[in-house]
Scaffold this motif. Structure first.
Motif, short mmCIF file in Angstrom:
data_model
loop_
_atom_site.label_atom_id
_atom_site.label_comp_id
_atom_site.label_asym_id
_atom_site.label_seq_id
_atom_site.Cartn_x
_atom_site.Cartn_y
_atom_site.Cartn_z
N GLY A 184 0.78 -1.23 0.00
CA GLY A 184 0.00 0.00 0.00
C GLY A 184 0.81 1.27 0.00
N ARG A 185 2.09 1.18 -0.33
CA ARG A 185 2.95 2.35 -0.37
C ARG A 185 3.69 2.40 -1.71
NH1 ARG A 185 0.23 3.23 3.32
NH2 ARG A 185 0.79 3.93 5.45
N ARG A 186 4.03 3.62 -2.14
CA ARG A 186 4.79 3.83 -3.37
C ARG A 186 6.26 4.06 -3.02
NH1 ARG A 186 5.86 8.63 -5.79
NH2 ARG A 186 4.22 9.61 -4.50
N ILE A 187 7.13 3.29 -3.65
CA ILE A 187 8.57 3.42 -3.41
C ILE A 187 9.13 4.46 -4.37
CG2 ILE A 187 10.79 2.22 -3.43
CD1 ILE A 187 9.28 -0.36 -2.82
N PRO A 188 9.80 5.50 -3.86
CA PRO A 188 10.28 6.59 -4.73
C PRO A 188 11.40 6.11 -5.66
CG PRO A 188 11.11 6.86 -2.49
CD PRO A 188 10.10 5.74 -2.44
N PRO A 189 11.55 6.76 -6.82
CA PRO A 189 12.62 6.39 -7.76
C PRO A 189 14.02 6.48 -7.14
CG PRO A 189 11.02 7.84 -8.82
CD PRO A 189 10.67 7.82 -7.36
N ALA A 190 14.21 7.39 -6.19
CA ALA A 190 15.52 7.52 -5.55
C ALA A 190 15.94 6.23 -4.86
CB ALA A 190 15.51 8.68 -4.56
N SER A 191 14.98 5.52 -4.26
CA SER A 191 15.29 4.25 -3.60
C SER A 191 15.71 3.20 -4.60
CB SER A 191 14.07 3.76 -2.80
OG SER A 191 13.78 4.63 -1.74
N LEU A 192 15.08 3.20 -5.77
CA LEU A 192 15.47 2.25 -6.82
C LEU A 192 16.87 2.55 -7.32
CD1 LEU A 192 14.93 -0.03 -8.79
CD2 LEU A 192 13.75 1.62 -10.28
N ARG A 193 17.17 3.83 -7.55
CA ARG A 193 18.53 4.18 -8.01
C ARG A 193 19.57 3.79 -6.96
NH1 ARG A 193 15.98 9.13 -9.42
NH2 ARG A 193 17.07 10.20 -7.73
N LEU A 194 19.23 3.97 -5.70
CA LEU A 194 20.16 3.61 -4.63
C LEU A 194 20.36 2.10 -4.59
CD1 LEU A 194 21.85 4.63 -2.27
CD2 LEU A 194 19.81 4.47 -0.83
N ALA A 195 19.29 1.33 -4.78
CA ALA A 195 19.39 -0.13 -4.78
C ALA A 195 20.28 -0.62 -5.92
CB ALA A 195 18.01 -0.75 -4.89
N VAL A 196 20.11 -0.03 -7.09
CA VAL A 196 20.95 -0.40 -8.24
C VAL A 196 22.41 -0.07 -7.97
CG1 VAL A 196 21.44 0.08 -10.66
CG2 VAL A 196 19.08 -0.17 -9.90
N THR A 197 22.66 1.10 -7.36
CA THR A 197 24.03 1.51 -7.04
C THR A 197 24.68 0.55 -6.05
OG1 THR A 197 23.42 3.82 -7.38
CG2 THR A 197 25.45 3.39 -6.16
N VAL A 198 23.95 0.17 -5.01
CA VAL A 198 24.49 -0.76 -4.00
C VAL A 198 24.78 -2.12 -4.64
CG1 VAL A 198 23.91 -2.06 -1.92
CG2 VAL A 198 23.41 0.39 -2.04
N LEU A 199 23.87 -2.59 -5.51
CA LEU A 199 24.08 -3.87 -6.19
C LEU A 199 25.34 -3.84 -7.05
CD1 LEU A 199 23.13 -6.69 -7.15
CD2 LEU A 199 21.81 -5.51 -8.92
N LEU A 200 25.49 -2.80 -7.85
CA LEU A 200 26.66 -2.70 -8.73
C LEU A 200 27.94 -2.54 -7.93
CD1 LEU A 200 25.29 -0.47 -11.65
CD2 LEU A 200 25.71 -2.93 -11.65
N ALA A 201 27.88 -1.75 -6.86
CA ALA A 201 29.07 -1.56 -6.03
C ALA A 201 29.49 -2.88 -5.40
CB ALA A 201 28.81 -0.52 -4.95
N GLY A 202 28.53 -3.63 -4.87
CA GLY A 202 28.85 -4.92 -4.26
C GLY A 202 29.40 -5.92 -5.26
N ALA A 203 28.77 -5.99 -6.44
CA ALA A 203 29.23 -6.91 -7.47
C ALA A 203 30.63 -6.55 -7.93
CB ALA A 203 28.26 -6.91 -8.65
N THR A 204 30.90 -5.25 -8.06
CA THR A 204 32.23 -4.80 -8.48
C THR A 204 33.29 -5.20 -7.48
OG1 THR A 204 31.26 -2.92 -9.68
CG2 THR A 204 33.61 -2.80 -9.11
N LEU A 205 33.01 -5.01 -6.19
CA LEU A 205 33.96 -5.39 -5.15
C LEU A 205 34.29 -6.88 -5.22
CD1 LEU A 205 32.61 -3.38 -2.07
CD2 LEU A 205 34.81 -3.04 -3.23
N VAL A 206 33.26 -7.71 -5.38
CA VAL A 206 33.47 -9.16 -5.42
C VAL A 206 34.26 -9.56 -6.66
CG1 VAL A 206 32.31 -11.38 -5.67
CG2 VAL A 206 31.44 -9.71 -4.04
N VAL A 207 33.92 -8.98 -7.82
CA VAL A 207 34.61 -9.34 -9.06
C VAL A 207 36.08 -8.94 -9.01
CG1 VAL A 207 34.75 -8.80 -11.53
CG2 VAL A 207 32.53 -9.29 -10.50
N VAL A 208 36.35 -7.72 -8.55
CA VAL A 208 37.74 -7.26 -8.48
C VAL A 208 38.55 -8.12 -7.51
CG1 VAL A 208 39.22 -5.35 -7.75
CG2 VAL A 208 37.20 -4.89 -9.13
N ALA A 209 37.98 -8.42 -6.33
CA ALA A 209 38.68 -9.25 -5.36
C ALA A 209 38.90 -10.66 -5.89
CB ALA A 209 37.90 -9.30 -4.05
N THR A 210 37.92 -11.20 -6.59
CA THR A 210 38.04 -12.55 -7.14
C THR A 210 39.15 -12.61 -8.18
OG1 THR A 210 35.68 -13.00 -6.77
CG2 THR A 210 36.83 -14.38 -8.38
#
Length: 454
Positions: free
Chosen positions: A348-374
Motif C-alpha cells: 500500500g505504499r509507493r517506493i520513490p525512484p531515488a530508492s530504486l537508483r540507490l538499490a541499483v548503485t548498491v548492487l553494482l558496487a557490491g558486485a564490483t567489489l566481489v569481481v575485483v577481489a576474485t
C-alpha cells in the motif's frame, strides 16, 4: 584534540565513521600481536593478526588460523570483545564517538544515523542507539543462558561452559560465526538445544535493529489496544517478508541439493537431516556457523550459498551483503516494469525512484567489489574459480563460511580478503548513507531521450 574531532564529525561524518572502524581494527590487531594472545606465547604473524582482527570487528568469521587452538584465552577474549564492538555497527560507533566528543549529536550526524538506522524521526536516533546497546546485550546473554545447560551436559566445567556460552551468544547474535571449540560445532550436529539457539540468534541479529524496534513497538498496547502489524513501517514489512521468502527457499534448496549426499545430509537420520537443513539455510545470511564441511558439499550448493551470502541480511543489522531490502526493491521494480506500471509499490505504499537508483548503485558496487577481489585472488593463488569466488563472496557478505582454503592463502591473498571484509562491512552502507544525503537540485533539466535497453 576534542575540537579537531568535533570538526571532523561535522565536516564528514561518513569519513569519521570509516576512520573509527579502521582504528578499532588497528587496535585489535595490536592486541592480537602480543605474545600473551597466542597459545604458544609467540607473536602472531602480522598478516594473521590483521586478518583475524578485521574478521572479528567486521563480524565475518573467516579465519586463517584455528581460533580454538591458536589463540590463548586472552586472545579469544580480545576476539569476543572485538565482535561485540563491531556488531554495534559502523554508524553506531561514529555516533557514539560524536556523543563522547561533543556531548550531543549534530544535525548532520543525526541525518546520517537516521538514514542508516532507518529511524523515522531525527529525535529517535539517540534513543535508538541506547536501545541497540541494551537490546543486543540482553539478547546475547539470553542465547548464552539457553546454551549453558548443553555445554554443562557435555562435561565442561561451570566456568568453561559459561565462557563458551557467552562467546557463542555474542558470536551468534552478531552474525560472526567464530567458534572456540576444537572442530567447531560439529560435535552438536544432532543437538537442537545448541543449533536452535545459534540459528535463532543469527536470524534475529540479521533482521536489523530498526525492524526489531518496530516489531517491539507493535507489541505494545496503546490505549488498551495492541496494533501489531498495523504499526509496522514499509521497511519492516519488506525486510520481514523478503527474509522469510529467501529463508524458505534457502532451506528447501539446500535440502534438495544435499539430501542424498552421503558426506553431508545423506548420512543422517530424518530428524537430523531436517535440523541441519534448517540450520544450513539460516547461516548463509551472514551467520557463518557450520555443522557440515563446506568442502564436502556439491558445487550447486556452493552456488546457492554464494547467492545467499551476497544478498545478506537486513539493513542496519549485524549481517552483511547488499541487504534484503535492496533485493526487494529490485524485484518489485522488475515486476512493475513487466506489468507496465509507472510506480513501484509494496504494502500500500509507493517506493520513490531515488530508492530504486540507490538499490541499483548498491548492487553494482557490491558486485564490483566481489569481481575485483576474485580476479586478484585468482592471480595471486592460481586456485579454481569456484573456490576463490566462494571465499570472496563470504568475505564481502561478512558471512564466514569457507571451503577451507582461506587458511592456505599466501599473505597477499589474506590482505585482499581483509580489504574485502572491510569494504563489505563499511563500503556499501556508507555509500548508501552518503548518497541518501545527496540531493542536488538543477534549475535546467536536459531533454529526455530513451536509449535502447535489453
Amino acid at each position: 584534540m576534542r575540537e579537531r574531532l568535533d570538526g571532523a564529525a561535522r565536516r564528514s561524518p561518513a569519513r569519521l565513521a570509516l576512520a573509527v572502524f579502521a582504528l578499532v581494527i588497528a587496535a585489535v590487531t595490536g592486541l592480537l600481536s602480543l605474545p600473551v594472545a597466542t597459545a604458544s606465547g609467540q607473536r602472531a604473524p602480522f598478516a594473521d593478526a590483521l586478518f583475524t582482527a578485521a574478521s572479528a570487528v567486521c563480524v565475518t568469521g573467516l579465519t586463517t588460523v584455528d581460533t580454538a587452538t591458536y589463540w590463548s584465552g586472552t586472545g579469544q577474549v580480545i576476539i569476543m570483545v572485538a565482535i561485540k564492538v563491531g556488531g554495534l555497527g559502523i554508524i553506531t560507533l561514529a555516533s557514539l564517538l560524536g556523543l563522547a566528543v561533543s556531548r550531543r549529536l549534530g544535525l548532520r550526524q543525526r541525518i546520517i544515523a537516521a538514514s542508516e538506522t532507518k529511524a523515522l524521526r531525527l529525535g529517535e536516533v539517540g534513543s535508538l542507539l541506547r536501545a541497540i546497546v541494551i537490546s543486543s546485550t540482553a539478547l546475547e546473554v539470553s542465547i548464552a543462558v539457553v546454551l549453558l545447560p548443553s555445554f554443562l551436559a557435555s562435561g565442561e566445567g561451570v566456568g568453561s561452559a559459561a565462557y563458551h556460552s557467552l562467546f557463542y551468544g555474542i558470536s551468534a547474535f552478531n552474525n560472526a560465526g567464530f567458534v572456540v571449540h576444537d572442530g567447531g560445532i560439529s560435535g552438536w550436529v544432532g543437538n537442537p538445544f545448541v543449533l536452535g539457539p545459534l540459528a535463532i540468534g543469527v536470524f534475529v541479529g540479521s533482521l536489523g535493529f530498526p525492524v526489531l524496534l518496530s516489531v517491539a513497538k507493535g507489541l505494545r498496547r496503546v490505549d488498551g489496544v495492541r496494533h501489531g502489524r498495523r504499526r509496522w513501517n514499509l521497511h519492516t514489512r519488506l525486510t520481514l517478508a523478503t527474509t522469510l521468502i529467501v529463508l524458505a527457499l534457502s532451506i528447501v534448496a539446500f535440502a534438495a541439493f544435499e539430501w542424498t549426499n552421503p558426506r553431508t545430509l545423506g548420512g543422517m537420520g530424518l530428524g537430523d537431516r531436517l535440523l541441519n537443513a534448517v540450520f544450513a539455510g539460516v547461516m548463509p545470511r551472514s551467520g557463518g556457523f557450520s555443522t557440515l564441511d563446506v568442502g564436502d558439499m556439491h558445487q550447486s550448493t556452493w552456488a546457492l550459498q554464494d547467492l545467499l551470502m551476497f544478498i545478506g541480511g537486513g539493513s542496519a543489522s549485524t549481517a552483511g551483503g547488499i541487504k534484503v531490502t535492496t533485493l526487494a526493491v529490485l524485484v518489485l521494480a522488475t515486476i512493475a516494469e513487466a506489468r507496465g506500471d509507472r510506480d513501484v509499490e509494496a504494502f500500500g505504499r509507493r517506493i520513490p525512484p531515488a530508492s530504486l537508483r540507490l538499490a541499483v548503485t548498491v548492487l553494482l558496487a557490491g558486485a564490483t567489489l566481489v569481481v575485483v577481489a576474485t580476479m586478484a585472488l585468482l592471480a595471486i593463488t592460481g586456485e579454481s574459480l569456484d573456490v576463490v569466488l566462494y571465499e570472496a563472496v563470504s568475505a564481502f557478505g561478512t558471512c564466514g563460511l569457507s571451503t577451507g582454503y582461506t587458511q592456505h592463502l599466501p599473505d597477499a591473498g589474506k590482505y585482499v580478503l581483509t580489504a574485502l571484509m572491510f569494504a563489505g562491512r563499511t563500503g556499501t552502507m556508507t555509500l548508501a548513507a552518503a548518497l541518501a544525503l545527496r540531493d542536488r537540485r538543477r534549475v535546467v533539466r536536459l531533454p529526455e531521450e530513451r536509449p535502447v535497453v535489453g
